[in-house]
Write an enzyme that holds these catalytic residues in place. Sequence first.
Site, PDB file in Angstrom:
ATOM      1  N   LYS A  22       0.832  -1.208   0.000  1.00  0.00           N
ATOM      2  CA  LYS A  22       0.000   0.000   0.000  1.00  0.00           C
ATOM      3  C   LYS A  22       0.865   1.256   0.000  1.00  0.00           C
ATOM      4  O   LYS A  22       0.657   2.175  -0.787  1.00  0.00           O
ATOM      5  CB  LYS A  22      -0.901   0.000   1.241  1.00  0.00           C
ATOM      6  CG  LYS A  22      -1.610   1.314   1.481  1.00  0.00           C
ATOM      7  CD  LYS A  22      -2.499   1.290   2.706  1.00  0.00           C
ATOM      8  CE  LYS A  22      -1.790   1.644   3.992  1.00  0.00           C
ATOM      9  NZ  LYS A  22      -1.434   3.081   4.117  1.00  0.00           N
ATOM     10  N   ASN A  23       1.855   1.292   0.908  1.00  0.00           N
ATOM     11  CA  ASN A  23       2.627   2.523   1.089  1.00  0.00           C
ATOM     12  C   ASN A  23       3.591   2.789  -0.056  1.00  0.00           C
ATOM     13  O   ASN A  23       4.221   3.831  -0.103  1.00  0.00           O
ATOM     14  CB  ASN A  23       3.375   2.505   2.428  1.00  0.00           C
ATOM     15  CG  ASN A  23       2.401   2.671   3.585  1.00  0.00           C
ATOM     16  OD1 ASN A  23       1.235   2.997   3.369  1.00  0.00           O
ATOM     17  ND2 ASN A  23       2.872   2.444   4.791  1.00  0.00           N
ATOM     18  N   ASP A 117      -4.729  13.047  13.270  1.00  0.00           N
ATOM     19  CA  ASP A 117      -5.477  11.800  13.139  1.00  0.00           C
ATOM     20  C   ASP A 117      -5.257  10.961  14.384  1.00  0.00           C
ATOM     21  O   ASP A 117      -4.788  11.474  15.400  1.00  0.00           O
ATOM     22  CB  ASP A 117      -5.104  11.052  11.854  1.00  0.00           C
ATOM     23  CG  ASP A 117      -3.649  10.614  11.836  1.00  0.00           C
ATOM     24  OD1 ASP A 117      -2.995  10.689  12.886  1.00  0.00           O
ATOM     25  OD2 ASP A 117      -3.190  10.194  10.774  1.00  0.00           O
ATOM     26  N   ASP A 305       4.223   0.618  12.065  1.00  0.00           N
ATOM     27  CA  ASP A 305       3.018  -0.068  11.590  1.00  0.00           C
ATOM     28  C   ASP A 305       2.933  -1.504  12.103  1.00  0.00           C
ATOM     29  O   ASP A 305       1.848  -2.098  12.121  1.00  0.00           O
ATOM     30  CB  ASP A 305       2.968  -0.073  10.053  1.00  0.00           C
ATOM     31  CG  ASP A 305       2.593   1.291   9.493  1.00  0.00           C
ATOM     32  OD1 ASP A 305       2.297   2.198  10.283  1.00  0.00           O
ATOM     33  OD2 ASP A 305       2.593   1.447   8.261  1.00  0.00           O
TER      34      ASP A 305
HETATM   35  C1  UD1 Z   1       4.384   6.643   6.445  1.00  0.00           C
HETATM   36  C2  UD1 Z   1       3.410   5.506   6.250  1.00  0.00           C
HETATM   37  C3  UD1 Z   1       2.841   5.057   7.579  1.00  0.00           C
HETATM   38  C4  UD1 Z   1       3.965   4.712   8.515  1.00  0.00           C
HETATM   39  C5  UD1 Z   1       4.961   5.863   8.607  1.00  0.00           C
HETATM   40  C6  UD1 Z   1       6.189   5.554   9.426  1.00  0.00           C
HETATM   41  C7  UD1 Z   1       2.482   5.980   4.079  1.00  0.00           C
HETATM   42  C8  UD1 Z   1       1.270   6.336   3.286  1.00  0.00           C
HETATM   43  N1  UD1 Z   1       2.325   5.967   5.390  1.00  0.00           N
HETATM   44  O1  UD1 Z   1       3.680   7.727   7.015  1.00  0.00           O
HETATM   45  O2  UD1 Z   1       2.023   3.907   7.340  1.00  0.00           O
HETATM   46  O3  UD1 Z   1       3.411   4.476   9.800  1.00  0.00           O
HETATM   47  O4  UD1 Z   1       5.429   6.224   7.301  1.00  0.00           O
HETATM   48  O5  UD1 Z   1       6.863   4.471   8.884  1.00  0.00           O
HETATM   49  O6  UD1 Z   1       3.521   5.694   3.530  1.00  0.00           O
HETATM   50  N2  UD1 Z   1       6.822  14.403  10.639  1.00  0.00           N
HETATM   51  C9  UD1 Z   1       6.954  15.754  10.891  1.00  0.00           C
HETATM   52  N3  UD1 Z   1       6.883  16.608   9.843  1.00  0.00           N
HETATM   53  C10 UD1 Z   1       6.701  16.200   8.559  1.00  0.00           C
HETATM   54  C11 UD1 Z   1       6.549  14.818   8.313  1.00  0.00           C
HETATM   55  C12 UD1 Z   1       6.617  13.941   9.367  1.00  0.00           C
HETATM   56  O7  UD1 Z   1       7.127  16.164  12.035  1.00  0.00           O
HETATM   57  O8  UD1 Z   1       6.662  17.038   7.647  1.00  0.00           O
HETATM   58  C13 UD1 Z   1       6.870  13.443  11.759  1.00  0.00           C
HETATM   59  C14 UD1 Z   1       5.546  12.711  11.945  1.00  0.00           C
HETATM   60  O9  UD1 Z   1       4.632  13.462  12.698  1.00  0.00           O
HETATM   61  C15 UD1 Z   1       5.998  11.456  12.655  1.00  0.00           C
HETATM   62  C16 UD1 Z   1       7.360  11.183  11.997  1.00  0.00           C
HETATM   63  O10 UD1 Z   1       7.786  12.415  11.436  1.00  0.00           O
HETATM   64  O11 UD1 Z   1       6.179  11.700  14.031  1.00  0.00           O
HETATM   65  C17 UD1 Z   1       7.326  10.106  10.932  1.00  0.00           C
HETATM   66  O12 UD1 Z   1       6.403  10.439   9.956  1.00  0.00           O
HETATM   67  P1  UD1 Z   1       6.555   9.984   8.439  1.00  0.00           P
HETATM   68  O13 UD1 Z   1       7.754   9.115   8.271  1.00  0.00           O
HETATM   69  O14 UD1 Z   1       6.437  11.208   7.601  1.00  0.00           O
HETATM   70  O15 UD1 Z   1       5.270   9.101   8.248  1.00  0.00           O
HETATM   71  P2  UD1 Z   1       4.348   9.140   6.999  1.00  0.00           P
HETATM   72  O16 UD1 Z   1       5.221   9.255   5.792  1.00  0.00           O
HETATM   73  O17 UD1 Z   1       3.272  10.145   7.184  1.00  0.00           O
END
Ligand code: UD1
Length: 417
Positions: A22-23, A117, A305
């Site tokens: 999915k990701n 969320d 996850d």
């Molecule tokens: C993706 C996955 C999700 C998984 C996560 C961590 C997808 C669609 N989703 O989510 O299933 O749980 O990786 O492996 O691929 N953060 C910030 N600022 C930002 C971006 C992120 O502070 O601009 C923080 C987030 O709040 C979190 C951490 O960084 O605490 C990790 O987030 P991130 O790796 O970005 O997760 P996603 O890519 O959203």
Amino acid sequence: MERFVVQPASPLSGTVAVQGAKNSALKLMAAALLTTGTTRLYRVPDITDVTIMSEVLTAIGATVAREEDGALAITTPETLIPIAPYELVEKMRASVVVFGPLLARHGFARVSLPGGDDFGHRPIDIHLRAFGELGATFITEHGYVEGRCERLVGKELVFDFPSHTATDNVLMAAVLAKGTTVIENAAREPEVQDLAALLTSMGAKISGAGTSRIEIEGVDALMPVSHVTIPDRVEAATYLGAVGIAGGSIVLNGACASDMDMLLEKLVAMGMEIEREHDSITASASSRLRSVDISTLPYPGVATDYKPLLVTMLSVASGVAIASENVFAGRFGYIDELRRMGADITVEGHHAIVRGKLRLSGAQVRARDIRAGAALVLAGLVADGTTTISGVEHIDRGYERFTEKLRGIGVDIVREV
Ligand code: UD1
């Protein structure tokens, strides 16, 4: 409202075909916006999140269709409507990955700001800061971020945190930028490598994907291609969790063990037997699991996850374990539901202390996100009596034919309307 009704399981046996990731698929779909013409993606799972991403791409002006051989064909016209509307971003925050391709391709993007969320506060500041450094300017109003640029210009970027989606988004922006972009502290997830592989076959020049330093030399245009999505390691982990909890032996066809090293090590430490083949994993459990501490980290660490699945396994393992969450501070919502099923779990800050019990107790529980929902299904396998899980629409976001696949390995689960 649909519900899953799960009965206690006997040892499991059989084979599960692992779906595409999915990701990865969601980002591969967004990458189709970087070309004009038809990109064909194979092994894209038939799940709600893919439907939502298809709606996002359609709103932007692409057409998305499943072809007879299973390919998801995304046809992108010359001119796009560079807007990701609130109604869709609100349903799926990963929609923000259209930002990078739209800026790169169109020089303008208007994307609804995702809200918080069930994992807590989830900003996109790392994405926006990076686009800014590449030359985009932003205004935020009425709940939307509007970004504008002439052609983006490559630069050396250092991420505060190796955000998975920010790495994907910036990668997709940088492939069409002028000059060279370097992402330091990039995410190393296998899905980032899959995206880089697609972009490279489209004609992008990328090196270092899968390491924390990715270098991208911008090109003038990309061509549409066909690509096969990598297997879904979190889906695979879910069926591994099921056999760990219920016992027995199953084969995961299509699973990629090398993408799941750290998890497989943990499962072996818990007492499971794991045999790795080139494109399958055989997993068995012949006795009660043992408790081991787990701590989530960006890849190659134990993925956040996996954690709801692992905490459920620990809740019936022998001994006490500490499960620490280091990626999403608020990702503990499912623990209250597990407690309703009799699990002995205490949360202290970002640590959960899990005292294993022999069995849980079937109850009515609610899934609040994809993996939490799957974890509650696993809990039902080792709970006395019937477990009824509502909120199955969350599980449908990430699992293709979930009840059918579980029934195929001997689980008594039905979907009730
Ligand atoms: C993706 C996955 C999700 C998984 C996560 C961590 C997808 C669609 N989703 O989510 O299933 O749980 O990786 O492996 O691929 N953060 C910030 N600022 C930002 C971006 C992120 O502070 O601009 C923080 C987030 O709040 C979190 C951490 O960084 O605490 C990790 O987030 P991130 O790796 O970005 O997760 P996603 O890519 O959203």
